[in-house]
Motif scaffolding. Structure first.
Motif, PDB file in Angstrom:
ATOM      1  N   SER A 193      38.372  42.213  43.263  1.00 60.78           N
ATOM      2  CA  SER A 193      37.718  43.510  43.220  1.00 60.78           C
ATOM      3  C   SER A 193      37.157  43.813  44.599  1.00 60.78           C
ATOM      4  N   GLY A 194      37.184  45.085  44.968  1.00 61.05           N
ATOM      5  CA  GLY A 194      36.707  45.459  46.283  1.00 61.05           C
ATOM      6  C   GLY A 194      37.486  44.754  47.371  1.00 61.05           C
ATOM      7  N   GLN A 195      36.776  44.106  48.282  1.00 53.90           N
ATOM      8  CA  GLN A 195      37.408  43.374  49.377  1.00 53.90           C
ATOM      9  C   GLN A 195      37.743  41.932  48.995  1.00 53.90           C
ATOM     10  N   GLY A 196      37.427  41.562  47.760  1.00 52.46           N
ATOM     11  CA  GLY A 196      37.685  40.201  47.314  1.00 52.46           C
ATOM     12  C   GLY A 196      39.090  40.039  46.765  1.00 52.46           C
ATOM     13  N   GLY A 197      39.440  38.794  46.506  1.00 54.48           N
ATOM     14  CA  GLY A 197      40.754  38.463  45.971  1.00 54.48           C
ATOM     15  C   GLY A 197      41.228  37.141  46.529  1.00 54.48           C
ATOM     16  N   LEU A 198      42.530  36.976  46.610  1.00 50.00           N
ATOM     17  CA  LEU A 198      43.116  35.794  47.243  1.00 50.00           C
ATOM     18  C   LEU A 198      43.226  36.086  48.728  1.00 50.00           C
ATOM     19  N   LEU A 199      42.592  35.262  49.544  1.00 47.73           N
ATOM     20  CA  LEU A 199      42.397  35.610  50.948  1.00 47.73           C
ATOM     21  C   LEU A 199      43.207  34.702  51.869  1.00 47.73           C
ATOM     22  N   ASP A 200      42.581  33.849  52.633  1.00 52.10           N
ATOM     23  CA  ASP A 200      43.300  33.167  53.711  1.00 52.10           C
ATOM     24  C   ASP A 200      44.028  31.918  53.231  1.00 52.10           C
ATOM     25  N   LEU A 201      44.967  31.465  54.061  1.00 47.41           N
ATOM     26  CA  LEU A 201      45.742  30.246  53.839  1.00 47.41           C
ATOM     27  C   LEU A 201      45.751  29.427  55.117  1.00 47.41           C
ATOM     28  N   GLU A 202      45.767  28.102  54.968  1.00 40.08           N
ATOM     29  CA  GLU A 202      45.910  27.217  56.123  1.00 40.08           C
ATOM     30  C   GLU A 202      46.509  25.898  55.670  1.00 40.08           C
TER      31      GLU A 202
END
Length: 390
Positions: free
Chosen positions: A103-112
């Motif tokens: 929701s909003g700016q959230g979610g599944l984000l970075d990977l490394e």
């Protein structure tokens, strides 16, 4: 002549920046800044580089990593993870993700990938999670292994608390340094007056862990019983860029300002980066929230932007594929749909150039193990920057 022109207008830009911050009086100054920035655009890059779309159909590609065989793993903010077989152009959804609060700016984000991925297979990712105390969600860091397009051996390494119903400022980038420490960012979650300056609270911080989630004994606040022991630095707003400088091994970040005041910073142990006590920005309404652009005990940025470019993703360019860019820093712009080349002299940014105008809202830019630069944009594509033969 071209370099002289770029440096001349950069000098004008820097002067106007300072005047605007000092007075914050007229819209004409903003327009002049925009004009000066646009004049630094390097139209000649189209004659030097070709942009080739290599992945499509991922709405907001947030994080991306490349495996040794050239295949990609790409996160979509809405909560999907894709394994992309580049030779076939085939995308497969990865199963086994944790519950993600998108929701909003959230979610599944970075990977490394773990620096020793070939041996241990660990993949690290950040996401917004509703687990734990409070309504809403907050940023979490997890690691897992990939087997038959499914995540296995999942381990939650860090979960910021408390949760918040606000949909802003989750961060979040992930990076390893040469010693194998894991760094990640969490934004202030939209609560600038509570989180960034308080080391007993999550939010508005850069964190450092061992690769398995343990707290390093030499973290700056580990002996402070009231502090979050994982904190490495504080006073940040919303860092959505993080990269180790390969020439020094030092972690660099960039972060969103409000209206003006996006920053590039070199992250140092225990340092306070000032938000929101000091800033080169103002409220979105145009009003001021601070009179200060510097204060004793608070770090100054290596570079800042007025007006904001809304930075996301960053990469240091190395090798001989891009001789014009090598040794410098690339930063993506969500607001202006281009890449900014920050020209470096040691730990200083001396000037900027604008590249690849119109590429789209840039969510990420990375030089991958194959040596090529890839740009992920919010118009459903990832493009590869290919140097043209001369």
């Amino acid at each position: 002549m071209k370099n002289f022109t770029i440096n001349f207008f950069q000098a004008i830009r820097n002067f106007v920046n300072q005047q605007f911050i000092a007075k914050r009086q007229t819209k004409s100054l903003i327009k002049l800044v925009l004009a000066c920035v646009s004049l630094t655009s390097v139209a000649a890059e189209q004659a030097v580089y070709q942009l080739k779309t290599v992945i499509t159909g991922i709405d907001v590609p947030w994080g991306m990593v490349q495996f040794d065989n050239g295949d990609f793993l790409v996160s979509e903010r809405e909560g999907e993870l894709y394994f992309v077989e580049m030779s076939k152009g085939k995308k497969t959804k990865v199963k086994g993700l944790p519950d993600i609060s998108s929701s909003g700016q959230g979610g599944l984000l970075d990977l490394e990938l773990h620096p020793d991925y070939r041996k241990n297979g660990w993949i690290y990712f950040s996401y917004s999670s509703s687990e734990g105390k409070g309504w809403g969600s907050n940023t979490a860091i997890m690691r897992a292994r990939l087997k038959d397009h499914t995540l296995v051996d999942k381990e939650l390494l860090y979960k910021a608390l408390p949760n918040s119903v606000g949909g802003r400022h989750f961060g979040s980038r992930i990076e390893f340094d040469r010693a194998g420490y894991l760094y990640f960012s969490i934004g202030d979650r939209g609560d600038r007056d509570t989180n960034p300056q308080n080391i007993s609270l999550d939010g508005g911080k850069i964190y450092r862990l061992h690769d398995d989630g343990r707290i390093p004994e030499d973290n700056p606040f580990v002996k402070n019983e009231k502090a979050k022991a994982a904190i490495f630095s504080y006073g940040h707003r919303n860092p959505q860029g993080m990269e180790m400088n390969p020439s020094t091994g030092v972690i660099w970040t960039h972060e969103h300002g409000p209206r003006g005041g996006d920053e590039v910073n070199i992250v140092e142990k225990g340092k306070n980066y000032g938000w929101p006590v000091v800033s080169f920005g103002i409220n979105y309404s145009g009003s001021k929230f601070t009179e200060l652009t510097e204060k004793k005990g608070m770090e100054q940025p290596v570079w800042y932007w007025v007006p904001s470019i809304a930075p996301s993703g960053m990469t240091f360019v190395t090798g001989d594929k891009y001789p014009q860019l090598s040794g410098h820093l690339l930063v993506g712009s969500l607001k202006f749909n281009y890449i900014v080349l920050c020209q470096l002299d040691g730990n200083k940014v001396t000037s900027q150039q604008i590249l690849f105008e119109g590429v789209g809202r840039v969510r990420n830019v990375k030089q991958m193990p194959d040596g090529f630069i890839y740009i992920a944009t919010e118009n459903n594509k990832i493009v590869k920057v290919i140097p043209k033969k001369t």
